[in-house]
Design an enzyme around this catalytic site. Structure first.
Site, short mmCIF file in Angstrom:
data_model
loop_
_atom_site.label_atom_id
_atom_site.label_comp_id
_atom_site.label_asym_id
_atom_site.label_seq_id
_atom_site.Cartn_x
_atom_site.Cartn_y
_atom_site.Cartn_z
CG HIS A 179 -3.83 -3.49 -2.58
ND1 HIS A 179 -3.50 -4.60 -1.71
CD2 HIS A 179 -3.83 -4.14 -3.58
CE1 HIS A 179 -3.42 -5.47 -2.31
NE2 HIS A 179 -3.69 -5.14 -3.54
CE LYS A 593 8.35 -5.34 -5.57
NZ LYS A 593 9.71 -5.94 -4.99
#
Length: 931
Positions: A179, A593
């Site tokens: 990532h 999120k």
């Protein structure tokens, strides 16, 4: 030295030794302060040499202003910041920065960023130093160690056999991902390791002035090299670069501690239970995994060639290490039949091998006839070389089992001839390494999004429908995404034949939300020639579909989805082939999120527990894969604390977790640090299985009722003010450097899954990374304060309940401490400064006060729940580290805002982009928790 001063000079060797080994709180941090101070002096020398006295003076002025600003902020308290005196200090710093040329600003950025590189190294060195001092003083074992866990088990009345049985259940698998949050270049990591080695040498006593001068000169040279190197990548890394970088830590720091770890476990086990077991008597507790080269979700640059490259590089890495080990053994294992007699099975095997592998005879015969062990090792090196360069050659080891048989023969030979000590010291580490890494190093997970599979199925169905009824209109040809998916599946089928089949055994389905998402992938894989079911006759574990539940809704639905899946007759044969194991992945960052910190954490906890209950009902052995990141908002925080905070009765002992970004470097950059981190995970897993009394056995019903209520409140707050608030995304894009992240060229994967402009389209990583850069860290705390305050407003009983949960409920304790850690990194004055980048004053006024209000509420409530006056009162080391770092991070934040202002005003050039990218790197290095 240029000025003749030796910063590490030991005027009194005995006093210096005491500093290194003491547990006295007044003395133990002196070596850290010395290292930081001395490295700072050396950096100052380099700055003056390379950038001039003017740059050094400007950097020092900014640093002093920042220190004064921080002191005032600490004196006044956050609620009182923003006064005239505080604004004046900030204005002075802003004015200095505004007058800088781009080149001058870049030099200041580089100065502060390099300081963080050095400070991080000093802190890592001190962590190792304190661990060594703890052992030297025979201090009581800390809760997270294997020794302490075993002792609690014995004290609870458990026998050695019971403890060994629990250990057999443990299998910890860190999975390294690519990532895009590892900001450091590979060449910078290499220089870090060289400076770290010099710092370690400067701790070796007695330390002469000659040693000090040599060490300082070496460090000064490395700092000069750092200064003259690009800290920001000039080119975006390709997948191949990420593969190579992801493998570096194995040879640097992961191979070495494996043998030590099992020796340590055996020693502690024997001491606690008064038995005599060798490391070979213990099961393999660790495996490793990777996503680098296999994770296709949103990354079009991961191709079948990338996956082959990842597998090939991994095989070369581990087989090359085995070859080095065999060469060392060939030099060391010199027992002769003239001294100890011959081991008949080895004699027979060597005679058979001479006929079976005639090409190896010349190599074998170069060694003395009586040194049978060395002759066997020559044969083994011959076969392993072929396995590395030409696996299809008949002389090559076909698999790890064949290699293991020869290692076992070597071990038995030594033991039979009175050299058991040699076997344990020299051969056993290689045998353990083989059981850990095999011939594939780590498993490579494949990952793709469920919607890609669904689209492919729909497009293929449309084609099949037309074939069944040619009168129907001709459907559109398959999309490029479907073509790429089918190509990938065909390639995986080939790769499982060309490499050890166990190298690919899990396929992660991102965005899984139904049983059909799993069944669709099974059908597509079978169509692509992949055997989903295990094939023991081919030593193939199959390719298990692993649903990844990411959103709050999907987490809530996960237990029901899995019950339906595991109850299906057509899925049962696959489960049976996997010995009834099923892996399920839980997504931390996307659920955060989607629903905010508190709700995400609570829903994952409940889903975790419910999945295990369903698994028990369906006769499934459940392995959970935790998609944790490095930041608190992405599931980060102390790993040991998180593992033992798992729901009671909801842990089999086998689990996987992601390790990513710069967190990999912080945890695994050094053998000692890596060994300590691996020990913590094993100890925590054993604690979670055995339940020795370190934590509460189960959550009380009123705790769960309270959390359910608070979660609902936090979710409503987060959705209304953040996720569904149309002001947030434009504010975020303007008040953070998220739009400029690509300048830092951090990773190969795009920051958005699609070209859409909604919050749903934005990946969770840049979402968290952007708020960290702007010093607000919204994902790690927003909504928690409202939830706590609303619940506490019910009265004294509610407040007492929160206090009891903090003391007795591990999940709640872990949640609050993680939120506290994030709050300590928030900086409201600097967040106000970033907010000035928002051009629409009304938008700014709608958003920023709302964010600050919730921050102050959360901070107040966390202090109330923990019974503290200040954040991090119980974590003085982290508190001290932040106080040390902040005066150096703050100027970089101010410079970043100035450069963002210039860029958005129309100044576009490569030098500005490079300087801006350097601020992103520098702030990430300073705040650390950015993965």
């Amino acid at each position: 030295m240029p000025n003749g001063e030796l910063y590490w000079r030991a005027a009194d060797q005995i006093s210096r030794l005491n500093e290194l080994i003491t547990c006295d709180p007044q003395t133990k941090d002196l070596p850290l302060r010395r290292d930081v101070r001395s490295l700072g002096y050396l950096l100052g020398t380099v700055i003056k040499e390379q950038a001039g006295q003017k740059t050094f003076d400007r950097e020092e002025r900014l640093r002093r202003l920042s220190i004064r600003h921080r002191e005032m902020e600490n004196t006044l308290g956050i609620e009182q910041t923003g006064g005239d005196a505080e604004r004046e200090l900030l204005r002075q710093a802003v004015d200095i920065i505004a007058e800088m040329s781009l080149a001058e600003a870049y030099h200041i950025i580089k100065a502060f960023a390099t300081f963080f590189e050095l400070t991080n190294l000093a802190e890592s060195r001190h962590q190792k130093r304190r661990s060594q001092a703890h052992q030297a003083n025979n201090a009581p074992e800390k809760p997270g160690t294997i020794r302490a866990t075993l002792q609690r088990m014995k004290d609870a009345g458990h026998s050695a056999d019971q403890a060994l049985d629990w250990l057999r259940r443990i299998e910890v698998t860190p999975v390294f991902t690519a990532h895009p949050t590892e900001v450091a270049r590979r060449v910078v990591l290499f220089k870090r390791r060289r400076i770290a080695a010099e710092l370690e040498r400067l701790d070796r006593l007695p330390l002469s002035e000659t040693d000090v001068e040599r060490g300082q000169q070496a460090i000064l040279a490395e700092i000069t090299a750092l200064w003259q190197s690009d800290e920001v990548r000039r080119n975006t890394p390709e997948v191949h670069d990420e593969i190579v970088m992801g493998l570096d830590h194995y040879s640097v720091s992961l191979f070495a501690p494996i043998a030590w770890l099992y020796e340590s476990i055996a020693r502690h086990f024997n001491e606690v239970f008064q038995v005599e077991l060798s490391p070979a008597d213990f099961p393999t507790l660790l495996r490793f995994g990777s996503w680098i080269g296999g994770d296709r979700d949103g990354n079009p640059f991961v191709t079948p060639e990338s996956t082959r490259d990842a597998l090939q590089q991994a095989r070369e890495k581990i087989l090359s290490d085995y070859l080095d080990s065999l060469e060392q053994l060939r030099q060391l294992l010199t027992p002769s039949t003239h001294q100890v007699g011959a081991f008949a099975p080895l004699q027979r095997a060597l005679e058979a091998y001479r006929h079976e592998f005639p090409e190896a005879v010349a190599e074998i015969d170069r060694l003395p006839h009586g040194e049978l062990n060395r002759r066997l090792l020559a044969l083994m090196r011959h076969r392993l070389r072929h396995a590395l360069v030409d696996p299809a050659n008949p002389d090559a080891y076909p698999d790890e089992e064949a290699f293991a048989r020869d290692l076992r023969l070597l071990n038995d030979s030594l033991c039979a001839c009175g050299a058991r000590r040699l076997a344990r010291q020299l051969v056993e580490p290689l045998r353990r390494q083989l059981t850990t890494f095999g011939f594939h190093l780590h498993t490579l997970d494949i990952r793709q999004h469920a919607r890609i599979h669904a689209r492919a199925l729909a497009e293929l169905a449309a084609g099949a429908g037309h074939a069944a009824d040619p009168e129907d209109p001709l459907p559109a040809p398959p999309s490029p995404q479907t073509g790429a998916l089918l190509e990938t599946l065909r390639a995986i089928a080939e790769l499982k034949n060309d490499f050890p089949p166990k190298a690919i055994r899990s396929y992660i389905i991102s965005g899984a939300s139904s049983v059909q998402d799993v069944l669709s992938l099974v059908w597509l894989m079978e169509m692509g020639g992949i055997s989903v079911a295990a094939r023991p006759e081919k030593k193939d574990p199959g390719l298990m579909p692993v649903p990844l539940f990411e959103s709050i809704e999907d987490l809530r639905n996960a237990p029901g989805i899995c019950r339906d899946l595991w109850s299906r007759n057509d899925y049962a044969p696959y489960l049976d082939s996997w010995d009834r194991w099923q892996e399920v992945m839980l997504g931390y960052s996307d659920s955060n999120k989607d629903g905010g910190m508190l709700t995400s954490s609570w829903e994952i906890f409940k889903t975790h527990r419910a999945l295990h209950r369903v698994a028990d009902e369906c006769g499934i052995k459940l392995r959970l894969f935790h998609g944790r990141g490095g930041t608190v908002g992405r599931g980060g925080g102390p790993t040991h604390r998180a593992i033992i905070a798992q729901p009671e009765g909801a842990f089999t002992g086998s689990f996987k977790l992601t390790e990513q970004g710069e967190v990999i470097n912080f945890k695994y950059s050094d053998p000692a640090l890596a060994g300590r981190n691996l020990e913590l995970m094993i100890a925590a897993s054993l604690e979670a299985v055995a339940r020795t009394g370190l934590v509460e056995a189960a959550a009380e019903s009123d705790w769960e009722t309270a959390l359910e209520e608070m979660s609902a409140c936090a979710f409503a707050c987060y959705r209304a003010r953040i996720a569904d608030n149309p002001d947030i995304l434009p504010y975020f894009e303007q008040a953070t450097p998220v739009q400029e992240f690509e300048l830092a060229k951090i990773g190969s994967r795009p920051s958005r899954r699609s070209q859409g402009r909604s919050l749903d389209d934005l990946r969770a990583i840049p979402w968290g990374f952007g708020w960290i850069q702007s010093r607000l860290l919204i994902p790690a705390w927003f909504g928690v304060g409202t939830a706590f305050e609303t619940f506490a407003a019910k009265g004294d009983d509610a407040r007492r309940l929160l206090g009891a949960m903090m003391k007795r409920f591990p999940f709640f304790f872990d949640l609050v401490r993680n939120v506290e850690m994030a709050l300590a990194k928030v900086d409201i004055p600097l967040a106000r400064h970033y907010a000035r980048l928002v051009q629409d004053a009304e938008l700014r006024q709608r958003v920023l006060p709302m964010l600050i209000d919730e921050f102050l509420r959360t901070r107040r409530m966390v202090l109330e729940v923990t019974g503290q006056q200040n954040l991090l009162e119980t974590n003085p080391d982290l508190s001290h580290s932040l106080k040390l770092r902040n005066p150096y991070v703050d100027p970089m934040s101010l410079i970043q805002v100035e450069l963002l202002r210039r860029k958005r005003a129309g100044q576009n050039n490569d030098k500005l982009d490079h300087a801006l990218a350097a601020t992103i790197n520098g702030i990430a290095a300073g705040l650390r928790n950015t993965g």
